[in-house]
Write an enzyme that holds these catalytic residues in place. Structure first.
Site, PDB file in Angstrom:
ATOM      1  CD  GLU A 156      -8.500  15.603   4.747  1.00 48.53           C
ATOM      2  OE1 GLU A 156      -7.985  15.992   3.702  1.00 48.53           O
ATOM      3  OE2 GLU A 156      -9.481  14.837   4.778  1.00 48.53           O
ATOM      4  CB  CYS A 261      -1.871  18.018   2.561  1.00 49.64           C
ATOM      5  SG  CYS A 261      -3.442  18.717   3.044  1.00 49.64           S
TER       6      CYS A 261
HETATM    7  C1  UDX Z   1      -0.876  16.659   6.724  1.00 46.27           C
HETATM    8  C2  UDX Z   1      -0.037  17.358   7.775  1.00 46.27           C
HETATM    9  O1  UDX Z   1       0.138  16.467   8.883  1.00 46.27           O
HETATM   10  C3  UDX Z   1      -0.746  18.630   8.254  1.00 46.27           C
HETATM   11  O2  UDX Z   1       0.060  19.301   9.190  1.00 46.27           O
HETATM   12  C4  UDX Z   1      -0.996  19.517   7.044  1.00 46.27           C
HETATM   13  O3  UDX Z   1      -1.686  20.705   7.428  1.00 46.27           O
HETATM   14  C5  UDX Z   1      -1.828  18.776   6.021  1.00 46.27           C
HETATM   15  O4  UDX Z   1      -1.163  17.554   5.633  1.00 46.27           O
HETATM   16  P1  UDX Z   1      -2.958  15.082   6.628  1.00 46.27           P
HETATM   17  O5  UDX Z   1      -2.544  14.919   5.197  1.00 46.27           O
HETATM   18  O6  UDX Z   1      -4.382  15.375   6.945  1.00 46.27           O
HETATM   19  O7  UDX Z   1      -2.075  16.263   7.330  1.00 46.27           O
HETATM   20  O8  UDX Z   1      -2.645  13.709   7.367  1.00 46.27           O
HETATM   21  P2  UDX Z   1      -1.384  13.102   8.120  1.00 46.27           P
HETATM   22  O9  UDX Z   1      -1.881  12.598   9.416  1.00 46.27           O
HETATM   23  O10 UDX Z   1      -0.263  14.037   8.104  1.00 46.27           O
HETATM   24  O11 UDX Z   1      -1.003  11.828   7.208  1.00 46.27           O
HETATM   25  C6  UDX Z   1      -0.660  12.053   5.866  1.00 46.27           C
HETATM   26  C7  UDX Z   1      -0.332  10.707   5.237  1.00 46.27           C
HETATM   27  O12 UDX Z   1       0.910  10.209   5.752  1.00 46.27           O
HETATM   28  C8  UDX Z   1      -1.369   9.615   5.490  1.00 46.27           C
HETATM   29  O13 UDX Z   1      -1.575   8.881   4.286  1.00 46.27           O
HETATM   30  C9  UDX Z   1      -0.709   8.714   6.525  1.00 46.27           C
HETATM   31  O14 UDX Z   1      -1.113   7.352   6.393  1.00 46.27           O
HETATM   32  C10 UDX Z   1       0.759   8.848   6.164  1.00 46.27           C
HETATM   33  N1  UDX Z   1       1.687   8.626   7.277  1.00 46.27           N
HETATM   34  C11 UDX Z   1       1.651   9.466   8.348  1.00 46.27           C
HETATM   35  C12 UDX Z   1       2.622   7.581   7.190  1.00 46.27           C
HETATM   36  O15 UDX Z   1       2.624   6.820   6.220  1.00 46.27           O
HETATM   37  N2  UDX Z   1       3.504   7.410   8.204  1.00 46.27           N
HETATM   38  C13 UDX Z   1       3.516   8.228   9.304  1.00 46.27           C
HETATM   39  O16 UDX Z   1       4.332   8.013  10.189  1.00 46.27           O
HETATM   40  C14 UDX Z   1       2.549   9.280   9.385  1.00 46.27           C
END
Ligand code: UDX
Length: 427
Positions: A156, A261
């Site tokens: 997203e 997700c």
């Molecule tokens: C995720 C996957 O990245 C994507 O490939 C899949 O299709 C759907 O789920 P999304 O949930 O949209 O995408 O966001 P993402 O950017 O992955 O972050 C997910 C969560 O992890 C967020 O709450 C973010 O804050 C957290 N996060 C991400 C961390 O806490 N640390 C990180 O290093 C990266």
């Protein structure tokens, strides 16, 4: 150019349909939600996704993108059917497949010519095999359909970019015939095709999200250990990231992961393992670390304020991450619940999200949100927060505590303005 029907116009379906139209296909996006379809027909996008609104408008004007409630009509017109309906978690963590089953029912009663039925929704391992079997059990001729599993890897806030520049196209099939159709659909994309079984493709999707979440929980557990040793977790992340076997991405410790997700997919994969009498030790630990990570920030805040009762606390960032309005499983909202439970008066600001419930008291002006606050918690890494005037923040606040929930603020800079930077493993 192919005639493509996309069933379900959430952030996956709408992004998929619009980008396929951008690729030159003739796309019919169908949803049973009349209000949502009326909005889309009028050119309004019901979700915040950078770049999507413009692309929808362009392709509607070109006559390549249509919105409708009439699935039957779209099924007659299109030979390729994408299913992108929601599969939200049930109480026990298993995905709710009601919407998928309804759509399969409707497709099966409209199958008069060959259809390539492509399931893009995230579904438990074995679901697409069930789809193929159930169509045969309904008496549909096997020559009239192919079932394909084509999971999405869209983030997203960057879903359009991710669909235009995927690192792979995962295709699960039962026989080779649909490969040509999938190559024609994605002819504009320069990415390797990973061909596997229906269940293999489902498993790749779950394993991918579970591994990304594992990286996050690993770094969050490391932040707890580093905090006890007065080591900066950002420096440890740098030290890990240079190793190509580890990679620098998804090593950001903080309040943990949220979104529609990771939490859902880990629960679903855990349930899929348990159904086969396998205890997913790592998946359980990843979820446990994520569920308890906020407690470490909460304890630091409690320590700094001695008590939270009747304190005014401001939270910046309500969505689960920047560049989105999605608050599903947001860590910020979970933190707010704990603060309210401890008797604090909670105020909030988000660049996009305005909650219609209170608490928290939502502000539309960022500086107004911190007037007389005892503490500020920065819960998502919006650029706007990084570039804020910290002198003005200090002057407006009553207290001086700033909790960095995403380890993206500069402790030295805040110290210069006599603000008390609070983080986990940020000495
Ligand atoms: C995720 C996957 O990245 C994507 O490939 C899949 O299709 C759907 O789920 P999304 O949930 O949209 O995408 O966001 P993402 O950017 O992955 O972050 C997910 C969560 O992890 C967020 O709450 C973010 O804050 C957290 N996060 C991400 C961390 O806490 N640390 C990180 O290093 C990266």
């Amino acid at each position: 150019m192919m005639k493509v029907c996309v069933i379900g116009t959430g952030y996956v379906g709408l992004t998929t349909g619009t980008v396929l139209a951008e690729f030159g296909h003739d796309v019919y996006c169908v949803d049973k939600d009349q209000h949502k379809i009326q909005l889309l027909i009028r050119g309004h996008i019901p979700i915040y996704e950078p770049g999507l609104e413009e692309m929808v408008k362009q392709n509607k004007q070109l006559g390549k993108l249509h919105f409708s409630n009439n699935l039957q009509e779209a099924l007659q017109i299109c030979s390729v059917i994408f299913i992108t309906v929601g599969t939200p978690p049930l109480a026990d963590g298993r995905p709710n497949l009601t919407y998928l089953k309804r759509v399969i029912e409707e497709i099966s009663s409209n199958l008069t010519s060959h259809k390539t039925i492509i399931i893009k929704s995230t579904v438990p391992p074995g679901t697409n095999e069930w789809v193929a079997t159930s169509l045969l059990e309904k008496g549909i001729e096997p020559t009239l359909f192919d079932v394909v599993s084509n999971p999405e890897f869209l983030r997203e806030g960057s879903a359009v970019w991710d669909m235009l520049h995927p690192d792979k196209i995962v295709i699960g099939i039962k026989r080779p015939e649909p490969i040509k159709t999938m190559q024609a659909l994605y002819r504009n994309v320069n990415a390797s095709f990973i061909i596997t079984s229906l269940t293999g493709a489902e498993m790749i999707k779950y394993a991918s999200n579970a591994f990304l979440a594992t990286k996050i929980s690993f770094m969050n557990e490391m932040s707890r250990i580093c905090d006890a040793y007065n080591v900066d977790i950002k420096e440890v992340a740098l030290g890990l990231g240079t190793d190509p076997r580890i990679g620098p991405l998804f090593l950001n410790a903080g309040l943990g992961y949220g979104g529609s997700c990771f939490p859902k997919d880990l629960q679903a994969l855990e349930q899929a393992a348990l159904q086969k009498n396998i205890t997913p030790e790592i998946l359980l630990a990843v979820q446990k670390v994520n569920d308890t990570q906020i407690d470490f920030y909460f304890a630091k805040l409690n320590e700094a304020l001695t008590s939270l009762k009747n304190k005014k606390i401001t939270v910046w960032g309500l969505a689960f991450k920047p560049e989105t309005d999605d608050t599903r499983y947001s860590r910020a909202l979970h933190f707010i619940e704990k603060l309210v439970g401890a008797g604090a008066e909670v105020h909030a600001y988000d660049p996009i999200v305005q909650l219609d419930t209170s608490p928290p008291i939502c502000h539309t002006m960022i500086y107004e949100s911190i007037e007389n606050s005892d503490a500020l918690i920065v819960a998502t890494e919006w650029d706007e927060f990084k570039k804020i005037d910290w002198k003005k923040v200090k002057d407006l606040m009553k207290g001086s505590i700033v909790v960095d929930g995403r380890n993206f603020l500069d402790p030295q800079l805040l110290k210069r303005y006599h603000l008390n930077y609070v983080g986990v493993a940020r000495p």
